[in-house]
Design an enzyme around this catalytic site. Structure first.
Site, short mmCIF file in Angstrom:
data_model
loop_
_atom_site.label_atom_id
_atom_site.label_comp_id
_atom_site.label_asym_id
_atom_site.label_seq_id
_atom_site.Cartn_x
_atom_site.Cartn_y
_atom_site.Cartn_z
N HIS A 83 2.17 -47.81 68.15
CA HIS A 83 2.65 -47.39 69.48
C HIS A 83 1.67 -47.94 70.51
O HIS A 83 0.48 -48.09 70.22
CB HIS A 83 2.63 -45.86 69.48
CG HIS A 83 3.26 -45.21 70.67
ND1 HIS A 83 2.61 -45.08 71.86
CD2 HIS A 83 4.48 -44.64 70.83
CE1 HIS A 83 3.41 -44.44 72.72
NE2 HIS A 83 4.54 -44.17 72.11
N ASP B 258 -3.30 -42.02 63.85
CA ASP B 258 -2.35 -41.54 64.85
C ASP B 258 -1.30 -40.72 64.10
O ASP B 258 -0.42 -41.28 63.44
CB ASP B 258 -1.76 -42.75 65.58
CG ASP B 258 -0.61 -42.35 66.51
OD1 ASP B 258 -0.15 -41.19 66.46
OD2 ASP B 258 -0.16 -43.23 67.28
N GLN C 173 3.62 -38.73 64.73
CA GLN C 173 4.91 -38.59 64.02
C GLN C 173 4.75 -37.88 62.68
O GLN C 173 5.74 -37.38 62.14
CB GLN C 173 5.55 -39.97 63.80
CG GLN C 173 5.95 -40.68 65.08
CD GLN C 173 7.03 -39.93 65.86
OE1 GLN C 173 7.78 -39.13 65.32
NE2 GLN C 173 7.10 -40.19 67.15
N LYS D 190 5.68 -32.91 70.09
CA LYS D 190 6.45 -33.43 68.95
C LYS D 190 6.41 -32.46 67.78
O LYS D 190 7.12 -32.61 66.79
CB LYS D 190 5.89 -34.79 68.51
CG LYS D 190 6.03 -35.86 69.58
CD LYS D 190 5.65 -37.20 69.06
CE LYS D 190 5.33 -38.18 70.16
NZ LYS D 190 6.53 -38.82 70.74
N CYS E 238 8.00 -48.08 72.86
CA CYS E 238 6.57 -48.26 73.13
C CYS E 238 5.89 -49.01 71.99
O CYS E 238 4.76 -48.69 71.61
CB CYS E 238 5.87 -46.93 73.37
SG CYS E 238 6.48 -46.08 74.82
N1 PMP Z 1 1.75 -42.51 68.75
C1 PMP Z 1 2.96 -42.38 68.21
C2 PMP Z 1 3.20 -42.88 66.81
C3 PMP Z 1 3.99 -41.80 68.94
O1 PMP Z 1 5.21 -41.66 68.41
C4 PMP Z 1 3.73 -41.36 70.26
C5 PMP Z 1 4.83 -40.75 71.12
N2 PMP Z 1 6.02 -41.46 71.08
C6 PMP Z 1 2.44 -41.48 70.75
C7 PMP Z 1 1.48 -42.07 69.99
C8 PMP Z 1 2.08 -41.00 72.13
O2 PMP Z 1 2.22 -39.62 72.18
P1 PMP Z 1 2.13 -38.83 73.57
O3 PMP Z 1 3.07 -39.54 74.51
O4 PMP Z 1 2.60 -37.47 73.23
O5 PMP Z 1 0.72 -38.88 74.03
#
Ligand code: PMP
Length: 425
Positions: A141, A218, A221, A244, A382
């Site tokens: 991401h 990270d 998910q 999430k 993203c």
């Molecule tokens: N890493 C991953 C794998 C994600 O799916 C996301 C959110 N889509 C993020 C980072 C960023 O998370 P946040 O926008 O809640 O900070």
């Protein structure tokens, strides 16, 4: 003044762990899932972007403001002490849920993004020299790419990228081959948000630690799919987001190994992160307060604590089995729609199906499905470098949570047939 009730009753029930997994019962805990705009059911298939919230979380957040709201840590009156107990209690719940060694290793942040930026700025930046390397994977991401690029650009360091296969599987051997004496950190997702690939993070941690290199996972998910276990992963940093994880927005978690957090300078300065301040010199509070400058998202932490309570009451094996079966079903149903091609078919996957349809832009798919109250995401998720690697500009993505059903998958499959008809006109 009435004493704050720190045992605020949750108006919602929690499922019975002894019974077989009953998705309809779990769904009843999520008020939003019962909505039916225009008289037709809402089909929410975007849980990877953000999950819906159980009544227990909504109630805990509202109850906090209604009955326990005060600023934390410095108040000597009972209301403030009660608010502090709720906030610190939430930290302990999160630590247990993620199987961190203890609550003192858990820093509350705004979310995964802030957690990773904290590590990039506070851990890595002072340790990074020109020519040093940061190793990520091609499926990250943007939140696990850009924070590293910011410090790399400043220090003259280099971002190295472990490749993924056409199926969206991490090439672990290639990743290990990229570990070098210059690698200062490895940062990778446990589960890809764009494809659902589950990475063998434990193997990566072992290989990196063999060379003395720390690993950030990270877990944005992974945490909602009950796949996060910090001590068994053995990672040095772990980041995830409350929203999430069936909790509120604006609250997240950074776990850090105690020695590393202790050795890191503060990330932001302000109230609550100091031991003493004078104009000549200030000293820092102990971890985790050192990294929580200013009034934090107290209600968010309390809501996240309630989310963790909700999840902890579930039979985790049953949830994982249910989600795995639903993913298999969804994969078959979506792949069977003519002109649809799945993007990301790694053998180990979780709760996400990404796909493209011949001749139809993913945004059009999502817009047409929305007319049937079906919510899916379309775009680059993203993860633009991953899209480039896989040769697509964007995908449509359906993502599932522990409240998703086969009926919703059927609605999506029928909706995709309608997309074909509309676009063929
Ligand atoms: N890493 C991953 C794998 C994600 O799916 C996301 C959110 N889509 C993020 C980072 C960023 O998370 P946040 O926008 O809640 O900070």
């Amino acid at each position: 003044m009435p004493a704050a009730d720190v045992r605020a009753p949750l108006r919602a029930s929690v499922p019975d762990t002894r019974a077989p997994y009953d998705v309809e019962r779990v769904r009843r805990e999520f008020p939003l899932l019962a909505l039916s705009p225009d008289g037709r059911p809402l089909v929410y298939l975007d849980s990877a972007a953000t999950s819906q919230k159980p009544a227990a979380v909504i109630a805990a957040t509202a109850d906090f403001y209604a009955r326990s709201n005060a600023n934390i840590h410095r108040g000597v009156y009972r209301l403030s002490e009660a608010a502090t107990a709720l906030y610190e209690g939430a930290r302990a719940k999160v630590a247990r849920f993620l199987n961190a060694p203890g609550p003192g290793d858990i820093v509350f942040t705004r979310g995964t993004t802030e957690s990773i930026n904290l590590v990039a700025q506070s851990y890595l930046r002072p340790r990074l020299a020109a020519g040093d390397e940061i190793l990520v994977t091609a499926m990250e991401h943007h939140s696990n790419i850009v924070p590293w690029q910011l410090v790399a650009a400043e220090r003259g360091a280099v971002l190295r990228v472990a490749p993924v296969s056409d199926r969206g599987e991490l090439d672990v051997a290639a990743l290990e081959g990229l570990l070098s004496d210059r690698t200062r950190i490895v940062a990778l997702a446990q589960i890809s948000n764009a494809l659902g690939t589950v990475n063998p993070v434990g193997d990566v941690v072992r290989a990196a630690h063999h060379r003395g290199i720390p690993v950030l996972v990270d877990g944005a998910q992974a945490a909602p799919h009950l796949a996060a276990d910090i001590q068994s992963l053995g990672c040095d940093f772990f980041a995830c987001s409350g929203h999430k994880l069936f909790g509120p927005t604006g609250i997240g978690v950074l776990y850090g190994r105690a020695e590393l957090l202790d050795g890191m300078a503060p990330w932001q300065g302000g109230g609550d992160m100091i031991a003493a301040v004078s104009f000549e010199r200030s000293t820092w509070a102990a971890v985790p307060a050192k990294f929580e400058a200013g009034t934090p998202n107290i209600a968010g932490a309390v809501g996240l604590g309630a989310a963790v309570d909700f999840l902890s009451a579930l039979d985790h094996e049953a949830v994982r089995g249910y989600e795995a079966a639903l993913l298999r079903y969804a994969t078959e149903r979506i792949a069977a729609v003519p002109d649809v091609r799945l993007v990301g078919t790694a053998p180990e996957k979780a709760s996400i199906v990404s796909f493209v349809m011949d001749g139809v832009h993913p945004h059009d798919i999502a817009t047409i499905l929305d007319a049937d109250n079906i919510c899916i995401r379309a775009g680059h998720h993203c993860a633009q470098p991953l899209m480039a690697r896989l040769g697509v500009a964007a995908t449509a993505r359906a993502s599932f949570a522990l409240y998703s059903t086969r009926a919703e998958v059927d609605a999506l499959a029928a909706g995709l047939e309608r997309v074909r008809q509309v676009m063929a006109r």
